[in-house]
Design an enzyme around this catalytic site. Structure first.
Site, mmCIF file in Angstrom:
data_model
loop_
_atom_site.group_PDB
_atom_site.id
_atom_site.type_symbol
_atom_site.label_atom_id
_atom_site.label_comp_id
_atom_site.label_asym_id
_atom_site.label_seq_id
_atom_site.Cartn_x
_atom_site.Cartn_y
_atom_site.Cartn_z
ATOM 1 N N HIS A 37 5.280 -8.510 8.275
ATOM 2 C CA HIS A 37 6.134 -9.573 7.772
ATOM 3 C C HIS A 37 6.428 -9.291 6.301
ATOM 4 C CE1 HIS A 37 2.439 -11.054 5.941
ATOM 5 N NE2 HIS A 37 1.871 -11.175 7.140
ATOM 6 N N GLU A 38 7.092 -10.217 5.643
ATOM 7 C CA GLU A 38 7.530 -9.980 4.265
ATOM 8 C C GLU A 38 6.358 -9.801 3.307
ATOM 9 O OE1 GLU A 38 10.458 -9.319 2.956
ATOM 10 O OE2 GLU A 38 11.308 -9.322 4.978
ATOM 11 N N HIS A 40 3.569 -8.019 3.953
ATOM 12 C CA HIS A 40 3.300 -6.578 4.001
ATOM 13 C C HIS A 40 4.398 -5.794 3.280
ATOM 14 C CE1 HIS A 40 1.363 -7.993 7.884
ATOM 15 N NE2 HIS A 40 0.352 -7.360 7.323
ATOM 16 N N GLY A 150 -3.016 -7.613 -0.062
ATOM 17 C CA GLY A 150 -2.431 -8.908 -0.390
ATOM 18 C C GLY A 150 -3.457 -9.930 -0.848
ATOM 19 N N ASP A 153 -5.526 -12.534 1.626
ATOM 20 C CA ASP A 153 -6.856 -12.209 2.137
ATOM 21 C C ASP A 153 -7.795 -11.978 0.949
ATOM 22 O OD1 ASP A 153 -6.379 -12.055 5.116
ATOM 23 O OD2 ASP A 153 -4.859 -10.664 4.409
ATOM 24 N N GLN A 156 -11.250 -10.395 1.304
ATOM 25 C CA GLN A 156 -11.084 -8.977 1.641
ATOM 26 C C GLN A 156 -10.853 -8.145 0.388
ATOM 27 O OE1 GLN A 156 -8.778 -7.345 5.168
ATOM 28 N NE2 GLN A 156 -7.275 -7.061 3.534
#
Length: 284
Positions: A37-38, A40, A150, A153, A156
């Site tokens: 999606h945008e 990524h 991103g 997350d 992460q």
């Protein structure tokens, strides 16, 4: 528009990256599980601006899913993903088979320690070992100069940075901002699981975080008050099951009682059967 070079084997992928580096180019890596999606694509655009060559991985990693989670139904469409990556200038895509990444007998995994055991790690005990292991593999298979993740997350990103520091891995970790739908919902591949009604209810997560942001901007620095603000908004939405709210020192999983610098307010909730996470950063 030509599609990116599609790579499925480890040796060929490593040679592609090293060949570009031998030519004096910098290489950026975007690790993904596909269903792009945008959010990524914003990372791919950042890598395109920063680096001479860009490679994305598309691999639904089984080791970060618990047996009760959605590995088998996680959306997969490599052709569509490749087209989207081509549109933002990605040069190559590494899309291996599970057997390539985890050959028979593979037994090694990476435990990143306490930062992986709280919040998401408490809800999903095997998750971050799977994330850390596959990211370490990707960093050796595609030894890029920079790797892009991103902010959505958040935990992460803390786990990956801890692993990179602890293992002295020669890669710069770059964190891109969360990309949102017009109504504020953080973009996620799992949003596709939401029914139209659930999709409307899911906005409660971002609304709760925005309410806490406004409270912080007005001068509130007590973590308990900010948590309660998010909790009240999220729990007011029917069909949304709050799992946690956390106020963390930026870049860590530490929970201060009073915010004295940049911080992250994070939330997780189930909307129907779909588990969603989101966070916002606040300045000092």
């Amino acid at each position: 528009m030509s599609l990116p070079l599609l790579l499925a084997e480890i040796d060929a992928t490593r040679e592609w990256v090293r060949g570009r580096q031998r030519a004096g180019e910098t290489v950026g890596l975007i690790p993904t599980m596909g269903a792009l999606h945008e959010g990524h694509l914003s990372l791919a655009k950042a890598a395109r601006r920063d680096c001479d060559a860009v490679i994305a991985s598309v691999f639904v990693n089984p080791t970060q899913f618990a047996p009760s989670e959605d590995f088998n139904r996680y959306p997969r469409d490599l052709n569509q993903d490749a087209q989207r990556l081509a549109a933002v200038g990605v040069d190559a895509v590494f899309a291996p088979a599970v057997e390539t990444m985890y050959p028979p007998g593979a037994a090694t995994s990476i435990d990143v320690g306490p930062v992986a055991r709280l919040f998401e790690g408490a809800s999903r005990p095997t998750h971050f070992a799977g994330v850390a292991t596959v990211v370490a593999k990707l960093f050796t298979i595609a030894p890029a100069d920079r790797a892009y993740f991103g902010q959505k997350d958040y935990q992460q990103t803390v786990v990956v940075r801890r692993m990179v520091a602890d293992l002295n891995l020669p890669v710069e970790v770059v964190i891109g901002p969360t990309v949102r739908e017009p109504d504020g919902l953080a973009m996620s591949s799992r949003n596709a699981y939401l029914s139209p009604d659930e999709r409307q209810r899911a906005v409660a997560l971002s609304r709760g975080l925005q309410a806490a942001q406004r409270l912080h901007a007005a001068g509130e620095r007590r973590a308990s008050t900010l948590r309660e603000c998010v909790k009240n908004v999220v729990e007011a939405a029917s069909g949304v099951e709050l799992q946690y709210v956390a106020v963390l020192r930026d870049g860590t999983m530490d929970e201060p009682e009073v915010i004295e610098g940049p911080a992250v307010i994070a939330v997780a909730a189930k909307v129907g059967a779909t588990r969603l996470i989101d966070n916002v950063r606040v300045e000092s």
